[in-house]
Scaffold this motif. Structure first.
Motif, short mmCIF file in Angstrom:
data_model
loop_
_atom_site.label_atom_id
_atom_site.label_comp_id
_atom_site.label_asym_id
_atom_site.label_seq_id
_atom_site.Cartn_x
_atom_site.Cartn_y
_atom_site.Cartn_z
N THR A 114 0.83 -1.21 0.00
CA THR A 114 0.00 0.00 0.00
C THR A 114 0.86 1.25 0.00
OG1 THR A 114 -1.71 -1.19 1.24
CG2 THR A 114 -1.87 1.21 1.18
N ARG A 115 1.97 1.22 0.72
CA ARG A 115 2.88 2.37 0.73
C ARG A 115 3.42 2.65 -0.66
NH1 ARG A 115 6.87 1.70 5.95
NH2 ARG A 115 5.29 1.43 7.56
N ILE A 116 3.79 1.59 -1.37
CA ILE A 116 4.36 1.76 -2.71
C ILE A 116 3.38 2.45 -3.65
CG2 ILE A 116 5.14 0.53 -4.78
CD1 ILE A 116 6.34 -1.59 -2.90
N ILE A 117 2.14 1.95 -3.69
CA ILE A 117 1.18 2.53 -4.64
C ILE A 117 0.57 3.84 -4.13
CG2 ILE A 117 0.64 0.29 -5.65
CD1 ILE A 117 -1.96 0.26 -4.08
N SER A 118 0.93 4.23 -2.90
CA SER A 118 0.46 5.51 -2.36
C SER A 118 1.49 6.61 -2.53
CB SER A 118 0.12 5.38 -0.86
OG SER A 118 -0.92 4.45 -0.65
N ASP A 119 2.71 6.25 -2.90
CA ASP A 119 3.80 7.20 -3.05
C ASP A 119 3.88 7.73 -4.48
OD1 ASP A 119 6.82 7.80 -3.70
OD2 ASP A 119 6.65 7.96 -1.52
N ARG A 120 3.89 9.04 -4.62
CA ARG A 120 3.86 9.64 -5.96
C ARG A 120 5.07 9.26 -6.80
NH1 ARG A 120 0.63 13.14 -8.06
NH2 ARG A 120 -0.34 13.57 -6.04
N ASN A 121 6.23 9.10 -6.17
CA ASN A 121 7.44 8.75 -6.91
C ASN A 121 7.52 7.25 -7.19
OD1 ASN A 121 8.51 11.42 -6.99
ND2 ASN A 121 9.18 11.20 -4.87
N LEU A 122 7.20 6.45 -6.18
CA LEU A 122 7.30 4.99 -6.34
C LEU A 122 6.30 4.46 -7.35
CD1 LEU A 122 7.88 3.76 -2.68
CD2 LEU A 122 9.57 4.11 -4.48
N CYS A 123 5.13 5.08 -7.43
CA CYS A 123 4.12 4.57 -8.37
C CYS A 123 4.49 4.88 -9.82
CB CYS A 123 2.73 5.12 -8.03
SG CYS A 123 2.49 6.86 -8.38
N GLN A 124 5.56 5.64 -10.03
CA GLN A 124 6.07 5.87 -11.38
C GLN A 124 7.13 4.83 -11.76
OE1 GLN A 124 4.91 8.48 -13.24
NE2 GLN A 124 3.62 9.26 -11.58
N ASN A 125 7.58 4.07 -10.74
CA ASN A 125 8.63 3.09 -10.95
C ASN A 125 8.00 1.72 -11.24
OD1 ASN A 125 10.66 1.06 -10.46
ND2 ASN A 125 11.87 2.61 -9.38
N ARG A 126 8.17 1.25 -12.45
CA ARG A 126 7.50 0.02 -12.86
C ARG A 126 7.96 -1.19 -12.04
NH1 ARG A 126 4.43 -0.11 -17.25
NH2 ARG A 126 3.72 -2.14 -18.05
N ALA A 127 9.24 -1.21 -11.69
CA ALA A 127 9.77 -2.33 -10.90
C ALA A 127 9.15 -2.35 -9.51
CB ALA A 127 11.30 -2.23 -10.80
N MET A 128 8.97 -1.18 -8.91
CA MET A 128 8.38 -1.11 -7.58
C MET A 128 6.89 -1.47 -7.61
SD MET A 128 10.73 -0.49 -5.45
CE MET A 128 9.72 -0.16 -4.00
#
Length: 203
Positions: A114-128
């Protein structure tokens, strides 16, 4: 109907993360470990479950947060925003050394994904994003192993599709959730003259 048209109709319905993650996945996980589900054996004692709530309630959030943490004896009255706070801000820290290894892994998987898909930067990272997808899948698998098929409802299964919307929109889940309407629900309900045909009552 053409194949492409059918695909567009399905993908056009966005999954609401507020109800899926905070209300259903998080709430169901807490219900199962506490034994609140009918016929479900407790994973931990009431005392240990309340200890998790007490450890969490000792935290104090900045004034930007509308609500402060509450103990788990108030869990039935938690709003979705409170469930989100618990899920995002260190839930795995409060369950470590209290829950068994499998349940702790479930908490970590749900919280980290949930943290990953809630973070504006991480949700741009396809690997994350793919990592978040794996973590959601692991949460569902561990839940099924621990609680059998009774745990995996449609809402729990939908966690395995939540990342698809993040890949499509490339934005944090809160940007497409119902949280923006949460504070207006009381006003909307007041406008409804009855439980029958509520949309006509609002017009």
């Amino acid at each position: 109907m053409a194949k492409d048209e059918a695909f567009d109709m399905v993908s056009g319905f966005v999954i609401d993360p507020m109800h899926l993650l905070c209300k259903n996945a998080m709430g169901r996980f807490l219900d199962f470990i506490s034994g609140d589900m009918v016929g479900q054996k407790r994973v931990i004692t009431i005392q240990k479950f309340n200890d998790i709530g007490k450890r969490y309630s000792k935290n104090r959030f900045p004034v930007e947060f509308h609500r402060q943490p509450r103990t788990f004896d108030q869990l039935a009255h938690f709003k979705c925003s409170e469930m989100r706070m618990l899920l995002l801000y260190g839930f795995e820290m409060f369950v470590s050394q209290i829950l068994n290894e499998s349940m702790t892994k479930m908490a970590v998987c749900l919280s980290a994904a949930t943290r990953i898909i809630s973070d504006r930067n991480l949700c741009q990272n396809r690997a994350m994003i793919r990592k978040a997808d794996q973590l959601f899948g692991k949460f569902v698998k561990l839940g099924e192993e621990a609680f059998k098929v009774h745990f995996v409802t449609l809402n729990i299964h939908m966690l395995t599709h939540l990342v698809d919307d993040t890949l499509e929109f490339k934005e944090p889940v809160d940007e497409r959730s119902c949280f923006k309407f949460e504070n207006a629900l009381k006003s909307i309900k007041a406008l409804c003259k009855g439980y029958k045909k509520p949309m006509l009552a609002l017009s």
